[in-house]
Design a protein around this motif. Structure first.
Motif, short mmCIF file in Angstrom:
data_model
loop_
_atom_site.label_atom_id
_atom_site.label_comp_id
_atom_site.label_asym_id
_atom_site.label_seq_id
_atom_site.Cartn_x
_atom_site.Cartn_y
_atom_site.Cartn_z
N SER A 199 0.85 -1.20 0.00
CA SER A 199 0.00 0.00 0.00
C SER A 199 0.87 1.24 0.00
CB SER A 199 -0.92 0.02 1.24
OG SER A 199 -0.14 0.01 2.42
N VAL A 200 0.22 2.39 -0.15
CA VAL A 200 0.92 3.67 -0.04
C VAL A 200 0.08 4.61 0.82
CG1 VAL A 200 -0.14 4.64 -2.15
CG2 VAL A 200 2.05 5.53 -1.32
N THR A 201 0.75 5.35 1.71
CA THR A 201 0.09 6.35 2.52
C THR A 201 0.22 7.70 1.83
OG1 THR A 201 0.52 5.20 4.61
CG2 THR A 201 0.06 7.55 4.75
N LEU A 202 -0.92 8.40 1.68
CA LEU A 202 -0.94 9.70 1.00
C LEU A 202 -0.89 10.84 2.02
CD1 LEU A 202 -3.71 8.98 -1.67
CD2 LEU A 202 -1.24 8.62 -1.85
N SER A 203 -0.68 12.04 1.53
CA SER A 203 -0.54 13.21 2.41
C SER A 203 -1.83 13.52 3.16
CB SER A 203 -0.11 14.42 1.59
OG SER A 203 -1.01 14.65 0.49
N ASN A 204 -2.97 13.04 2.69
CA ASN A 204 -4.23 13.23 3.42
C ASN A 204 -4.51 12.08 4.38
OD1 ASN A 204 -4.85 11.19 1.66
ND2 ASN A 204 -6.68 12.19 0.77
N LYS A 205 -3.47 11.25 4.63
CA LYS A 205 -3.50 10.09 5.54
C LYS A 205 -4.30 8.91 4.98
CE LYS A 205 -2.77 12.86 9.71
NZ LYS A 205 -3.23 13.15 11.08
N GLN A 206 -4.72 9.00 3.73
CA GLN A 206 -5.42 7.89 3.10
C GLN A 206 -4.44 6.76 2.79
OE1 GLN A 206 -7.48 8.95 -0.51
NE2 GLN A 206 -8.10 6.85 -0.99
N LEU A 207 -4.86 5.52 3.04
CA LEU A 207 -4.04 4.35 2.74
C LEU A 207 -4.62 3.69 1.49
CD1 LEU A 207 -1.62 2.79 4.04
CD2 LEU A 207 -3.32 1.18 4.92
N VAL A 208 -3.85 3.66 0.42
CA VAL A 208 -4.31 3.09 -0.86
C VAL A 208 -3.65 1.73 -1.05
CG1 VAL A 208 -4.39 3.40 -3.36
CG2 VAL A 208 -4.57 5.39 -1.85
N PRO A 209 -4.44 0.64 -1.13
CA PRO A 209 -3.86 -0.69 -1.27
C PRO A 209 -3.26 -0.91 -2.66
CG PRO A 209 -6.25 -0.82 -1.41
CD PRO A 209 -5.92 0.60 -1.05
N PHE A 210 -2.25 -1.76 -2.73
CA PHE A 210 -1.64 -2.12 -4.01
C PHE A 210 -2.55 -3.10 -4.73
CE2 PHE A 210 0.78 -5.24 -6.46
CZ PHE A 210 1.49 -4.42 -7.32
N GLN A 211 -2.68 -2.93 -6.04
CA GLN A 211 -3.42 -3.88 -6.87
C GLN A 211 -2.57 -4.24 -8.08
OE1 GLN A 211 -6.77 -1.16 -6.87
NE2 GLN A 211 -6.62 -0.92 -9.09
N ALA A 212 -2.73 -5.48 -8.54
CA ALA A 212 -1.83 -6.03 -9.56
C ALA A 212 -1.92 -5.29 -10.89
CB ALA A 212 -2.12 -7.51 -9.76
N GLU A 213 -3.08 -4.68 -11.16
CA GLU A 213 -3.21 -3.91 -12.40
C GLU A 213 -4.23 -2.81 -12.21
OE1 GLU A 213 -6.39 -6.86 -14.72
OE2 GLU A 213 -4.26 -6.88 -15.28
N TRP A 214 -4.08 -1.77 -13.03
CA TRP A 214 -4.99 -0.62 -12.94
C TRP A 214 -6.37 -1.02 -13.43
CZ3 TRP A 214 -7.35 2.18 -17.03
CH2 TRP A 214 -8.00 3.36 -16.64
N SER A 215 -7.39 -0.55 -12.71
CA SER A 215 -8.77 -0.86 -13.05
C SER A 215 -9.46 0.37 -13.64
CB SER A 215 -9.54 -1.34 -11.81
OG SER A 215 -10.92 -1.42 -12.07
N GLU A 216 -10.06 0.20 -14.79
CA GLU A 216 -10.75 1.31 -15.46
C GLU A 216 -12.03 1.68 -14.74
OE1 GLU A 216 -12.15 2.47 -20.02
OE2 GLU A 216 -11.29 0.51 -19.58
N THR A 217 -12.58 0.72 -13.99
CA THR A 217 -13.87 0.97 -13.33
C THR A 217 -13.74 1.44 -11.89
OG1 THR A 217 -14.00 -1.38 -12.70
CG2 THR A 217 -15.01 -0.73 -14.80
N ASP A 218 -12.52 1.39 -11.33
CA ASP A 218 -12.31 1.82 -9.95
C ASP A 218 -12.36 3.35 -9.91
OD1 ASP A 218 -11.38 2.50 -7.42
OD2 ASP A 218 -10.00 0.80 -7.35
N PRO A 219 -13.27 3.95 -9.14
CA PRO A 219 -13.42 5.41 -9.15
C PRO A 219 -12.42 6.13 -8.24
CG PRO A 219 -15.07 4.44 -7.70
CD PRO A 219 -14.30 3.29 -8.30
N GLY A 220 -11.66 5.39 -7.44
CA GLY A 220 -10.80 6.05 -6.46
C GLY A 220 -9.34 6.12 -6.91
N ILE A 221 -8.50 6.53 -5.97
CA ILE A 221 -7.06 6.58 -6.22
C ILE A 221 -6.52 5.15 -6.20
CG2 ILE A 221 -4.84 7.47 -5.38
CD1 ILE A 221 -6.40 9.77 -4.08
N GLN A 222 -5.63 4.83 -7.14
CA GLN A 222 -5.13 3.47 -7.26
C GLN A 222 -3.60 3.44 -7.21
OE1 GLN A 222 -7.04 1.04 -10.42
NE2 GLN A 222 -8.32 2.84 -10.83
N LEU A 223 -3.06 2.34 -6.68
CA LEU A 223 -1.62 2.06 -6.70
C LEU A 223 -1.43 0.75 -7.45
CD1 LEU A 223 1.34 2.58 -5.71
CD2 LEU A 223 0.78 1.14 -3.73
N SER A 224 -0.68 0.80 -8.56
CA SER A 224 -0.51 -0.39 -9.39
C SER A 224 0.84 -0.32 -10.10
CB SER A 224 -1.64 -0.48 -10.42
OG SER A 224 -1.66 0.66 -11.26
#
Length: 610
Positions: free
Chosen positions: A146-171
């Motif tokens: 995962s990655v922690t953002l400056s707004n303290k949000q924790l974004v989980p790692f995913q194996a590939e980018w998703s076109e349908t995911d509306p949020g911030i992604q780490l891939s």
């Protein structure tokens, strides 16, 4: 190669099974590899059950791939090519565990520049090159979480980018295939809403976990042709040199001690085979086959059993697994046939002994650093690193700082291209050296005479051809002569002339970091170089520590007062604490005239269609 993880890295062909297990020589007499490949594809098409078909395709296809590799390696022309010592890393550290710790603790993450407001790229930087297992010889795995953002949000790692995911992604990054470990933080695109990148939540900490398996010890053997057929033993490790050819070595090793229990289910390659020629230099490897006749016969038998099935079943899969385990339990030797680029005189065989193993597992919480290659401003970003890494290629690279004209001219290679008759070329090149790095801007004017000749009835040069000026062009900067055959009165057979080249006259100095001249400053592991006094186009700096070894440079950053403005100073970061610097300064450019006479290739004749 190890077939068990997965069934996908072998070779020999399905035809060997169909014909009853004849010898390789007989097999080659019966059918070509292409014919056997076609027969395999036909057999595969006849299998209706998809799971069975996939299993046959994996194993049979792998057998074919290995056979192709074997044929290619045996037919490869013998050309000498040198490489590096694969165990140089180990020689710098007191133990295999110390090397593992350096790999883990030397890892950090930088944020890369991005032209997009919706993407931020992250680059993990490794202390050792990550493009070859031989450069970090221990089994290792790295998993991002995962990655922690400056707004303290924790974004989980995913194996590939998703076109349908509306949020911030780490891939994984799809933009840089040369750095497969790069990651991308992707921000959602909202139509009609303009959001600058710096207004997005910025990545602060990258989280993950790493595992490294260090062998309890590394055992070394030094062999030559007198050792063929003999077994050498050191403790529980035995090495038998089965064969030593002009450009290959065939080796069998055995460890009478069982693998450490915690690594028995891990894919391990405990054997590192290196070769030297009469010069004492390491030869580069051309490839290897790691399955002996017994292993191949076993996999051939398993494939034959698969071909008798009409459908895959769980019971059949378990039967194959049981047979595999029984085979592995009774065949504990490790075999390898390694091919080299050059004539083998001596072998250095290193065996990683995993009968005891140190497994290091660590959670990673790596701060994301801003270390762009170009920075506006004078603030220097510190990069404290707790590890020391040496640059084992530096000494060999720097030996060509002083280059003699004869060294340069002897290394020139001339390549021709006549594929395009209107733009045929002669290209003059030579292997790059450190001296080339300091050539800087070459003079704009240089005399580069060239004359073309036709051929007489005896195949010798006839009179020079009278040509219009637009018939050919000489570019001394690129070392390319381009000529238009359509403008020649007759086909040229020879080109005679002189191509200007240059050598940099370089002044080397050794500097103590405690007494650096004005314009050079050392802050921790960072060397600051004033670009007015030591411009990068004419100066290079290499650092050593108290051991006398060259330190590896981590990266360099150029600081300027304004965007696209001239550099004020450069900052060079090192893995370790420099105590001595070597400076290399270009003092002059020395012209070298390379005279040539080239027999020109002819344009291939095109047969008109009937």
């Amino acid at each position: 190669m190890d077939l068990r993880f997965p069934l996908g890295c072998l070779g020999l062909s399905i035809a060997l099974l169909i014909t009853g297990g004849c010898s390789p020589d007989d097999k080659h007499q019966q059918a070509s590899l292409e014919e056997r490949s076609a027969a395999f594809e036909k057999s595969l098409d006849s299998i209706k059950d998809q799971q069975l078909k996939d299993a046959v395709a994996d194993l049979g296809g792998s057998l074919l791939l290995l056979e192709r590799a074997r044929v290619k390696l045996e037919e490869k022309p013998l050309e000498t090519e040198y490489g590096d010592d694969d165990l140089a890393l180990l020689k710098h550290y007191p133990s295999s565990q110390a090397l593992s710790d350096t790999y883990i603790n030397g890892l950090f993450v930088v944020r890369k520049n991005s032209s997009s407001d919706y993407l931020t790229d992250l680059e993990p930087v490794f202390p050792f090159p990550a493009n070859s297992d031989s450069e970090f010889p221990f089994p290792h795995a790295l998993e991002w979480q995962s990655v922690t953002l400056s707004n303290k949000q924790l974004v989980p790692f995913q194996a590939e980018w998703s076109e349908t995911d509306p949020g911030i992604q780490l891939s994984p990054s799809s933009a840089n295939m040369s750095n497969p470990d790069d990651l991308t933080v992707t921000y959602p695109y909202i139509d009609g809403v303009e959001t600058e990148n710096m207004q997005q939540p910025q990545p602060l900490i990258l989280h993950g976990k790493v595992e490294v398996i260090a062998p309890g010890k590394v055992v070394n053997f030094h062999l030559n042709s007198k050792d063929v057929g003999k077994t050498r033993t050191d403790g529980t490790i035995s090495v038998t040199l089965l064969a030593l050819g002009k450009n290959f070595a065939e080796v069998d090793i055995n460890n009478s001690a069982a693998l450490a229990e915690e690594v028995r289910d891990t894919q391990l390659n405990p054997l590192i085979i290196q070769a030297r020629d009469h010069t004492g230099q390491f030869l580069s490897r051309a490839g290897s086959i790691n399955e002996n006749a017994e292993q191949l016969a076993f996999y051939e038998l398993q494939l034959a059993q698969m071909l008798k099935q009409t459908a895959w079943s769980e019971a059949f899969g378990q039967q194959l697994d049981s047979e595999q385990k029984a085979f592995d339990d009774t065949h504990t030797h490790h075999y390898s046939k390694v091919y080299f680029n050059g004539n083998v005189e001596n072998l250095d065989i290193s065996v990683l002994d995993f009968s005891t193993a140190n497994i290091t597992r660590k959670s990673l919480d790596l701060p994301v650093r801003r270390l762009d290659k170009t920075v506006v401003g004078k603030d220097i970003q510190p990069l404290p690193l707790s590890v020391v890494v040496y640059d084992d290629q530096a000494a060999n690279y720097l030996k060509d700082a002083s280059l003699e004209p004869e060294q340069l001219t002897k290394s020139v290679v001339i390549n021709q291209s006549v594929d395009d008759a209107s733009a045929a070329t002669l290209e003059f090149s030579h292997p790059p050296t450190f001296n080339d790095e300091l050539l800087g801007a070459l003079p704009d004017t240089a005399d580069a005479p060239v004359t073309f000749f036709a051929e007489d009835e005896n195949g010798k040069r006839s009179e020079p051809l009278e040509l219009p000026t637009e018939a050919f062009d000489v570019d001394p900067h690129t070392g390319v002569i381009t000529y238009d055959l359509n403008l020649f009165p007759e086909t040229p057979a020879y080109a005679v002339g002189s191509m200007p080249m240059f050598i940099a006259a370089i002044d080397k100095q050794t500097l103590n970091t405690a007494q650096l001249p004005k314009g050079l400053e050392l802050k921790g592991n960072a060397l600051i170089v004033d670009q007015k006094l030591f411009p990068s186009e004419a100066w290079r700096f290499y650092a050593k520590d108290d051991t006398g070894n060259y330190l590896k440079e981590v990266l360099a950053v150029s600081h300027s007062a304004e965007p696209n403005g001239p550099a004020l100073f450069d900052v060079h970061y090192f893995y370790g604490q420099p105590t001595q610097l070597e400076s290399y300064a270009r003092k002059d450019l020395l012209p070298v005239e390379y005279g040539f006479e080239v027999k020109l290739d002819k344009v291939p004749e095109v047969t008109p269609p009937r």
